[in-house]
Scaffold this motif. Structure first.
Motif, PDB file in Angstrom:
ATOM      1  N   GLY A   1       0.825  -1.056  -0.147  1.00 33.75           N
ATOM      2  CA  GLY A   1       0.235   0.134   0.003  1.00 33.75           C
ATOM      3  C   GLY A   1       0.946   1.962   0.023  1.00 33.75           C
ATOM      4  O   GLY A   1       0.558   2.550  -0.026  1.00 33.75           O
ATOM      5  N   GLU A   2       1.943   0.911  -0.110  1.00 28.89           N
ATOM      6  CA  GLU A   2       2.446   2.136   0.388  1.00 28.89           C
ATOM      7  C   GLU A   2       3.112   3.113  -1.169  1.00 28.89           C
ATOM      8  O   GLU A   2       2.634   2.617  -2.306  1.00 28.89           O
ATOM      9  CB  GLU A   2       4.209   1.998   0.236  1.00 28.89           C
ATOM     10  N   LYS A   3       3.026   4.185  -1.142  1.00 31.13           N
ATOM     11  CA  LYS A   3       3.529   5.297  -2.618  1.00 31.13           C
ATOM     12  C   LYS A   3       4.367   5.890  -2.570  1.00 31.13           C
ATOM     13  O   LYS A   3       4.819   6.183  -1.756  1.00 31.13           O
ATOM     14  CB  LYS A   3       1.246   5.912  -2.203  1.00 31.13           C
ATOM     15  N   ILE A   4       4.385   6.411  -4.271  1.00 32.41           N
ATOM     16  CA  ILE A   4       5.322   7.316  -3.655  1.00 32.41           C
ATOM     17  C   ILE A   4       5.089   8.330  -5.320  1.00 32.41           C
ATOM     18  O   ILE A   4       4.332   7.791  -6.040  1.00 32.41           O
ATOM     19  CB  ILE A   4       6.911   7.017  -4.286  1.00 32.41           C
ATOM     20  N   VAL A   5       5.118   9.438  -5.098  1.00 31.45           N
ATOM     21  CA  VAL A   5       5.289   9.907  -6.045  1.00 31.45           C
ATOM     22  C   VAL A   5       6.970  10.546  -6.552  1.00 31.45           C
ATOM     23  O   VAL A   5       7.522  10.917  -6.168  1.00 31.45           O
ATOM     24  CB  VAL A   5       4.903  12.105  -5.941  1.00 31.45           C
ATOM     25  N   THR A   6       6.331   9.871  -8.156  1.00 32.25           N
ATOM     26  CA  THR A   6       7.652  10.046  -8.359  1.00 32.25           C
ATOM     27  C   THR A   6       8.268  11.433  -9.606  1.00 32.25           C
ATOM     28  O   THR A   6       7.572  12.541  -9.554  1.00 32.25           O
ATOM     29  CB  THR A   6       7.740   8.858  -9.795  1.00 32.25           C
ATOM     30  N   LEU A   7       9.675  11.433  -9.712  1.00 34.84           N
ATOM     31  CA  LEU A   7       9.216  12.937 -10.995  1.00 34.84           C
ATOM     32  C   LEU A   7       8.910  13.791 -11.604  1.00 34.84           C
ATOM     33  O   LEU A   7       8.786  14.645 -11.656  1.00 34.84           O
ATOM     34  CB  LEU A   7      11.116  12.613 -11.371  1.00 34.84           C
TER      35      LEU A   7
END
Lengths: 830, 369
Positions: free
Chosen positions: A293-299
């Motif tokens: 469920g972890e999220k990341i906003v990429t470049l």
């Protein structure tokens, strides 16, 4: 991978007169796929010089524009007698004393744009002040190029702008990850031409150190991580022109100095670099697998949900990078970044490949990591970035650095010295094998007839004994291998099925049909238009997970839509008289879906596993289909046009059956997409095997597919036909006794099938019957409503005697009696 | 008929004298000559050669002559009748020959009229070319192997040393059957047929595998998502790269005439060493290279035409099908049939092969092979 020749020259001592084409040919011989060699900047010719703007006057024009009428010093060689030239310029992003690039009369710019002294806006403009875009140097058309360096007017614009170069575009095969770098390509170039190579990766990885930015490695997928910190960089400085030009020639867009440096070093060394804004990092860097469920906003600004198999770079704030693929937005370098933490890491190739695929995100970094970067290059690359930040951005390297983890171990391999000779078919002495492998960086230890081999760190593809054989082969040159034609054991020729399929193809073509090949992709709407009912097996469709087009996401279960599309395409091109056929597989989905197992590959799968694989595959029978429209033969001298009818469709099936030594019989049938009154079910004679249908298409099907009315079609299962074909036959026993002929006319109800009458006649007539031919069908007053008269010519012959009138008469009567019993036929007597 | 004349009257026998008989013959010959048709000749025959003709009547009178005269008269009349019949037969032959000649003239037709008993059919150029290619190998003792087009991933990839998630898998943009993890794909090459051959056949194996293959590729003048390949596989004892070169050269000569091949190292997961194979241009044989005045459109003046891929069967592939790589080795190669049609038969646009235009299929009738 796009490699400017000038860049390769930095590391490979290539001869000065070597052209890009020469190098390309050498690399092709060495096994690199050189796709093109471009002459960058060759579309700019003629005088192009640096100029200094001495003065200008702004002149508003009637069209609303304001132009600048400038005096520009273009150097003593090019200035007019007044010591400068007058040039009209439409841009306004420059000041007096600025250095600009001037194309003088005689110059030609990209697109064939010839510069001449010409009158414009009331002045003679004696040249043009150029923008980057006008010179083919990128998309920046905001204004003209202003050069900030200390340059003399009159200096060559070509040199100052690094305009001309040759660029080799190379398709790097998946095994040669190291060729995704100038370092790798220069190494190959040097090797191919026998010149020296200066490795830009020249610092060995020192022992682990935790003095720099704190890092913790928590996953095997990230075994080595180097950070170097640089402080005090000036974020306002632009990237030098040479760097921008090289990035541009290599196919990357210049962005900002710090980012350009990381990209430049990646291209140079093959080591992807990530740079963090140190002020935006919080707490130690932790490399670990993602939590569910972890999220990341990429470049790129996209929010991505991570998979537990994704490797992440994190800090106290959470994920700050999708390892090896793309950095996070939260720690991105910005216009006020002054302290940079440089990351150079090694990641497990398969982990990166999976993440890249999972997120459908292929980047310059992921392309390299998934092919395996040189784990020994990271430390040197990080320092190369740091050095450039010092040199170009005024930064200072923090002496304390972090080297976390260790180089992954590289397995050795053992081969026998004879192996290359054996596999290549060319004797290669052991000493030569050793020399060749050492030349590409392999550490070779010879122990008698065995060689122990340790590949260089940049060659993770050297794994198996044959991998080394390939290297020996390509270094020696495959053209030196002597040719030998191997002797195959006696073959059995084509199989029965292969022979008969060919026989059918050529017979059907010989009969006048033209073969077409269609894409086997299908849509449910086609089956709807064919009127195929829901429970028909042709509705058991196999769907594609990633179809080429969402409008045809299935595989065909019938050849007819493809053939109808070909008819429509032909008629749209005014090819109106058509008899088309296709022989191809259809795909019938299993009623119960099950996955195909994927056993290991270290040994032969068990028979059960192989059976399970085959059982999971949908049935794929080969069908023969045909569609006819327009005329079988158009009107011609002494013969009227012959429109196609259901009979031509039937004839195709009979031709095919005859080609495999079978005959077929027909029964009236109702089957989509055929006309309910003009459709024959085709049965292999003497069996109950239905192989398909032929007849005229249903009028609404013709309309739905936009094909002419009365279009006819046939489709049969070719596998069933060939399966039933006799393996061998006996030649006929020819009787030389005379034939006895008897004609009979039989009156039957009009819905009685002629085939039923014929079969009854044959059955009743017995063994003396040689042939029966229907020569007339009569409907009319003489025989009454609802009846038809079928006239048959019967021929009788005995193998051993001349038949008497009585013999023939008896046989005829028996035939008629059988027809009467089977079909209610009455012999016509008048 | 009158009976024997015992008391004859010399006047009655005048017709039997030589002059009269000669006159009868002359009359008959004139009449026959005058006849110009079968019908007229029939009339002349009735008048001069039939039962009621003068010569026939004269013949009857012979019996009435005194015995000493009968012999002469008989001979005279016999000769006359023979001459008349001969003349009749001759004239009959002449007249029927004339009639036949006339009929033959009348029956003359325009043989340049178009004749069409059936429309012109054709097998597809790709089919014909694949058959031709297969025949070359059958002639060398190889066999033709086939397999399904919807194929398991294990056969299409795993067994061919395509490691899962390895970039090599994405080299060939694969069309997956739904669901994508069900292990079934549209075969991206005919190589799974090679695997099937190694699993099913006894060693040594010498097979070619022609057939349709699928890639999620562009559809334009030079790319097709559905196209045709022919691959070859040889697994035997002592096979090496030299055998591969020899086989490719033999194949090239059979298909293109007196040409050579060359190999350039390359990468495929299922072969090691791997190479691309180029064909010497069968049109210019390299003469166009560096000669802009005489360009060659078949090879783009490069002298070589990209033909296919090849290599030594990777021992890992043999292992996956249970063959001991220390005992057996092999080579494999593969080329596109559609591309071969482009270079061999000057097809400028690959889309033609799948659009079904009858003019395309018909254009190579009888010559594609």
């Amino acid at each position: 991978m796009r490699a400017p020749l000038s860049w390769l020259r930095d590391y490979a001592a290539l001869p000065g007169d070597l052209t890009g084409h020469d190098l390309g040919q050498a690399l092709i011989r060495a096994g690199l796929e050189v796709e093109t060699v471009e002459s960058a900047g060759a579309d700019v010719t003629g005088p192009l010089v640096v100029g200094r703007v001495l003065e200008f006057a702004e002149e508003p024009q009637k069209n609303g524009k304001t132009i600048r009428w400038c005096r520009v010093d273009v150097g003593p060689e090019h200035n007019d007698t007044s010591g400068s030239r007058g040039i009209v310029c439409g841009a306004s992003n420059f000041s007096v004393d600025d250095l600009v690039v001037v194309a003088l009369p005689g110059a030609v710019l990209p697109g064939g744009f010839a510069i001449a002294a010409r009158k414009t806006y009331g002045h003679v403009s004696d040249g043009m002040i150029c923008s980057a875009k006008e010179l083919g140097l990128g998309d920046d058309h905001a204004g003209i190029m202003v050069l900030s360096d200390d340059l003399a007017p009159g200096a060559s614009g070509y040199d100052v702008l690094h305009l001309r170069d040759e660029v080799l575009d190379i398709a790097v095969t998946p095994d040669r990850g190291y060729c995704w770098s100038m370092r790798g390509l220069a190494r190959e170039s040097a090797q191919a031409l026998g010149v020296t190579f200066a490795d830009p990766v020249d610092r060995p990885v020192p022992a682990a150190s935790t003095a720099g930015y704190p890092v913790s490695l928590e996953s095997d997928a990230g075994p080595l991580f180097v950070t170097v910190t640089v402080t005090g960089i000036d974020p306002g400085r632009p990237s030098p022109r040479w760097m921008q030009r090289r990035l541009q020639l290599a196919g990357m867009r210049p962005i900002s100095l710090a980012v350009d440096i990381t990209n430049y070093v990646m291209l140079e060394t093959g080591q992807p670099i990530h740079a963090y804004d140190a002020d935006r990092l919080s707490g130690p860097i932790v490399v670990r697998k993602a939590q569910p469920g972890e999220k990341i906003v990429t470049l790129d600004g996209v929010t991505r949900e991570c998979d537990p198999d994704d490797l992440l770079i994190t800090d106290d704030s959470g994920p700050i990078g999708l390892a090896g693929v793309m950095g996070g937005a939260s720690t991105e370098l910005s216009a006020d970044t002054t302290t940079v933490v440089i990351e150079a890491a090694y990641f497990d190739p398969l982990t990166i490949a999976r993440t890249s695929r999972r997120h459908k995100l292929s980047t310059e970094a992921s392309k390299r990591f998934e092919r395996g970067v040189d784990p020994a290059a990271g430390y040197a690359a990080a320092h190369r970035v740091a050095d450039l930040l010092v040199e170009l951005a005024g930064g200072t390297v923090v002496p304390d650095e972090t080297i976390c983890g260790a180089m992954p171990t590289i397995p050795t391999q053992q081969i026998d010295t004879e192996l290359p000779s054996r596999v290549l078919g060319l004797p290669v002495p052991a000493d030569q094998v050793v020399d060749l492998l050492e030349a590409i960086g392999v550490q070779v230890t010879r122990e008698g007839d065995e060689l122990r081999l340790l590949p260089p760190t940049w060659r993770p593809d050297l794994r198996d004994p044959y991998d080394y054989v390939e290297e020996v082969g390509r270094l020696i040159g495959l053209e030196n291998i002597p040719t030998v034609v191997p002797k195959a054991p006696p073959g059995r020729g084509l199989t029965k099925s292969q022979r008969l399929r060919r026989a059918v193809n050529y017979a059907v073509a010989g009969a006048g049909f033209v073969e077409v090949i269609s894409f086997p992709f299908a849509a449910e709407s086609e089956l709807d238009r064919l009127g195929i009912p829901a429970d028909d097996p042709r509705r058991q469709l196999v769907r594609l997970a990633n179809p080429l087009s969402e409008t045809s996401p299935y595989l065909r279960t019938t050849l007819l839509p493809g053939l109808l599309a070909a008819v429509a395409r032909n008629t749209s091109r005014s090819n109106d008289d058509l008899a088309l056929f296709e022989s191809g597989l259809v795909f019938l989905g299993n009623r119960e879906w099950r996955p195909a197992p994927r056993p290991g590959v270290s040994q032969r799968p068990s028979e059960e596993e192989l059976a399970a694989i085959n059982a999971a595959l949908p049935r794929q029978p080969r069908m023969l289909g045909a569609v006819l429209s327009g005329h079988w033969l158009p009107a011609r001298a002494f013969a009227p046009a012959q429109p196609v009818t259901w009979q031509h469709a039937v004839a195709l099936v009979e031709v095919a059956a005859r080609a495999v030594g079978l005959s077929v019989v027909r029964r009236p049938a109702q089957q989509a997409p055929w006309h309910p009154g003009r459709c024959a079910e085709i049965v292999i004679a003497g069996t109950d095997t239905v192989i398909g249908y032929a007849g005229e298409l249903h009028p609404s099907v013709c309309k739905a597919f936009g094909v002419p009315a009365r279009t006819s079609a046939a489709e049969i299962n070719l596998d069933l036909l060939i399966e039933a074909a006799p393996d061998r036959g006996d030649v006929a026993d020819i009787s030389t006794f005379p034939v006895a002929k008897e004609d009979v006319a039989l009156i039957v109800d009009s819905d009685v099938a002629a085939e039923d009458v014929r079969q009854a006649l044959v059955r009743g007539a017995g063994p003396l019957l040689e042939s029966v031919r229907l020569f007339d069908v009569y409907v009319g007053e003489q025989i009454g409503e609802g009846k038809k008269s079928l006239a048959y010519a019967l021929r009788f012959r005995a193998p051993d005697r001349t038949l008497t009138d009585a013999d023939a008469g008896d046989a005829r009567d028996a035939a008629v009696a059988a027809a009467a019993e089977a079909t209610g036929a009455v012999q016509r007597t008048e | 008929m009158s009976g024997p004349n015992k008391s004859y009257d010399p006047v009655q026998v005048t017709p039997l004298n030589a002059e009269s008989v000669e006159a009868m013959v002359a009359d008959a010959l004139d009449a026959f000559a005058a006849a110009t048709s079968v019908a007229e000749l029939k009339q002349a025959r009735a008048a001069h050669a039939a039962d009621r003709s003068p010569v026939a009547l004269a013949n009857r009178e012979i019996g009435a002559l005194p015995p000493q005269a009968r012999k002469d008269a008989g001979a005279r009349i016999g000769q006359a009748r023979a001459r008349i019949n001969q003349a009749l037969n001759d004239r009959e032959a002449e007249i029927s020959a004339d009639e036949l000649a006339r009929v033959l003239v009348e029956e003359r037709v325009d043989v340049t009229l178009p004749v069409e008993l059936a429309p012109v059919g054709a097998v597809h150029p790709i089919t014909a070319l694949m058959d031709k290619m297969s025949d070359v190998f059958v002639g060398m003792g190889w066999e033709v192997a086939e397999g399904p087009e919807l194929e398991s991933e294990w056969l299409n990839f795993d067994a061919l040393n395509f490691i899962p998630d390895h970039p090599a898998r994405t080299m060939q943009d694969t069309l997956f059957a739904d669901p994508a993890d069900g292990g079934i794909v549209l075969r991206t090459h005919t190589s799974p047929v090679q695997i099937r051959s190694l699993l099913d056949r006894e060693l040594p194996v010498y097979v070619v595998c022609p057939g349709k293959v699928y890639r999620a590729d562009e559809f334009d003048a030079t790319h097709l998502p559905v196209f045709h390949q022919i691959e070859g596989l040889c697994v035997d004892k002592g096979i090496n790269m030299g055998h591969l070169r020899g086989t490719l050269d033999a194949f090239a000569r059979a298909m293109f005439g007196d040409v050579r091949t060359r190999m350039r190292p390359n990468y495929f997961p299922f072969t090691e060493p791997s190479a691309e194979v180029d064909l010497e241009c069968f049109v210019c044989h390299g003469a166009s290279v560096g000669d802009p005045a005489n360009p060659c459109r078949t090879c783009n003046s490069e002298g070589w035409i990209e033909w296919g891929g090849c290599g030594i069967v990777n021992p890992r592939v043999l292992q996956a099908v249970g063959i001991d790589p220390d005992v057996y080795s092999g080579f494999a190669f593969g080329m596109g049939v559609d591309r071969a049609l482009m270079s061999r038969n000057n097809n400028a646009d690959l889309r033609d092969t799948v659009e079904g235009d009858v003019r395309f299929s018909r254009s190579l009738v009888g010559t594609a092979r």
